[in-house]
Design an enzyme around this catalytic site. Structure first.
Site, PDB file in Angstrom:
ATOM      1  N   GLN A 176       0.824  -1.219   0.000  1.00 29.32           N
ATOM      2  CA  GLN A 176       0.000   0.000   0.000  1.00 29.32           C
ATOM      3  C   GLN A 176       0.855   1.265   0.000  1.00 29.32           C
ATOM      4  O   GLN A 176       0.326   2.369   0.015  1.00 29.32           O
ATOM      5  CB  GLN A 176      -0.936   0.002   1.227  1.00 29.32           C
ATOM      6  CG  GLN A 176      -1.883  -1.183   1.286  1.00 29.32           C
ATOM      7  CD  GLN A 176      -3.031  -1.110   0.276  1.00 29.32           C
ATOM      8  OE1 GLN A 176      -3.235  -0.097  -0.400  1.00 29.32           O
ATOM      9  NE2 GLN A 176      -3.795  -2.192   0.159  1.00 29.32           N
ATOM     10  N   THR A 197       6.913 -20.844 -15.571  1.00 23.67           N
ATOM     11  CA  THR A 197       7.079 -20.036 -16.786  1.00 23.67           C
ATOM     12  C   THR A 197       6.756 -18.579 -16.484  1.00 23.67           C
ATOM     13  O   THR A 197       5.720 -18.283 -15.870  1.00 23.67           O
ATOM     14  CB  THR A 197       6.128 -20.562 -17.891  1.00 23.67           C
ATOM     15  OG1 THR A 197       6.435 -21.944 -18.093  1.00 23.67           O
ATOM     16  CG2 THR A 197       6.280 -19.791 -19.178  1.00 23.67           C
ATOM     17  N   CYS A 254      -9.920  -8.657   2.574  1.00 23.00           N
ATOM     18  CA  CYS A 254      -9.584 -10.068   2.811  1.00 23.00           C
ATOM     19  C   CYS A 254     -10.331 -10.636   4.010  1.00 23.00           C
ATOM     20  O   CYS A 254     -10.358 -11.839   4.218  1.00 23.00           O
ATOM     21  CB  CYS A 254      -8.101 -10.225   3.043  1.00 23.00           C
ATOM     22  SG  CYS A 254      -7.147  -9.367   1.825  1.00 23.00           S
TER      23      CYS A 254
END
Ligand code: PLP
Length: 350
Positions: free
Chosen positions: A171, A225, A312
């Site tokens: 943040q 990858t 969250c």
């Protein structure tokens, strides 16, 4: 009005453009020019981020997001030093707190700062330090309150004592000027700075163990990858966030003034701004007297799209505000508003 930018941001059009034009070939492939092109583009993108942070590009590891960066750094450090003592705070993001809780469950020694002060400084860490303290983890900016902790001074004091310092700077990136060279370990996320979701960054010193094993991408520090499109998008978002940070901060400050004036005009005496000093401009934590946050946000979702706190932990009451000494009632009345510099808040200012 979308006012939940601390949860996630819209991708900036310039970011989308570079993602659209990203080379598709595998970074690790050989023998054909598309692969060479991909390698060059990805290396340049990573070097751009390193230059903007003023750190060595060899210390950057691309991850899937800050949750992974936090897990990688803290668990990777613990694996090298299982007998070490760790210090953190109870205001960290879940992706730091839950890692420490897990490490405690397998025997780690962790101390938590206990204070009602708004800003965490070295004064709160010093009394907890023991002979075997090896890592301190304190976030740069809290995602619910916007409070900026004194992380630069903490890092310098700890360096003198030979203790490593990690900061979750998710943040902080582009919202406050920090000297990232001072930190041993840093975590970043792309989708908080108008970049794509699913990518983050860990700044590491190569003294930690990898979290994800597999092929030898990223010097064996993080297998998998490389995501060309996400990496070039993230690098562009970095440029937008840090390239002209002084200008961005002025814009954030103007946005804050517009929104706080609008709230004050509309809510009057019922409005409490929880933290108005020592915090970033883009996060405004407010209470509306007599209004339950969830009810208010549901009833007014057409006007204000914001959250009650961290995106969250929507169901549990905020442990961050509890650690600041807030009553249950105050927590239930608290709303987090978080701004974007790319949106125009054209409200009437009376
Ligand atoms: N740390 C902080 C302070 C955050 O605000 C967030 C996101 O909410 C995270 C870590 C996790 O980031 P990501 O969504 O990239 O895993």
């Amino acid at each position: 009005m979308y006012l939940d930018n601390a949860a996630t941001t819209k991708i900036h059009p310039e970011v989308l453009k570079v993602m659209h034009n990203a080379p598709f070939a595998n970074y690790n492939a050989k023998y054909y020019e598309e692969a060479e092109d991909a390698k060059k583009t990805i290396n340049n993108a990573i070097k751009t981020m390193a230059e903007l942070l003023c750190v060595d590009y060899k210390n950057l590891v691309i991850t899937s997001g800050a949750t992974e960066s936090n897990n990688f750094i803290i668990k990777g450090f613990y694996q090298n030093y299982p007998k070490a003592h760790f210090i953190t705070s109870k205001r960290e993001h879940k992706s730091v707190l839950a890692v420490f809780e897990y490490l405690e469950s397998i025997g780690a020694d962790v101390s938590y700062i206990d204070t009602l002060d708004e800003v965490i400084t070295f004064k709160h860490i010093k009394p907890l330090i023991k002979g075997n303290t090896k890592l301190v983890s304190i976030m740069s900016v809290n995602n619910e309150t916007g409070i900026i902790n004194d992380v630069e001074v903490i890092a310098q004091e700890l360096q003198r004592l030979g203790i490593k310092f990690h900061t979750d700077a998710v943040q902080a990136l582009g919202k406050v000027k920090l000297d990232y060279r001072l930190f041993d370990y840093v975590s970043f996320s792309s989708h908080k700075i108008y970049g794509p979701k699913g990518i983050g960054l860990a700044v590491v010193d190569r003294e930690i163990q990898p979290l994800i094993h597999g092929s030898d991408q990223q010097h064996g520090y993080r297998a998998g990858t490389l995501a060309n499109e996400l990496i070039v998008g993230f690098a562009k978002a970095f440029e937008l966030a840090l390239g002209d940070i002084a200008k961005n901060l002025i814009k954030y400050q103007q946005q804050r003034e517009i929104i706080t004036r609008f709230l004050t005009d509309n809510l009057g005496e019922d409005l409490i701004i929880n933290f108005n000093e020592n915090n970033v401009f883009n996060i405004i934590s407010i209470q509306i007297k007599g209004e339950m946050n969830q009810t208010f946000l549901k009833e007014n979702h057409e006007v204000i799209k914001a959250s009650t706190g961290s995106s969250c932990s929507v169901t549990a009451p905020s442990y961050v505000l509890k650690d600041h000494g807030f009553s249950d009632e105050a927590i239930r009345q608290t709303i987090r508003i978080s701004l974007s510099i790319y949106d125009e808040y054209d409200m009437e200012i009376s």
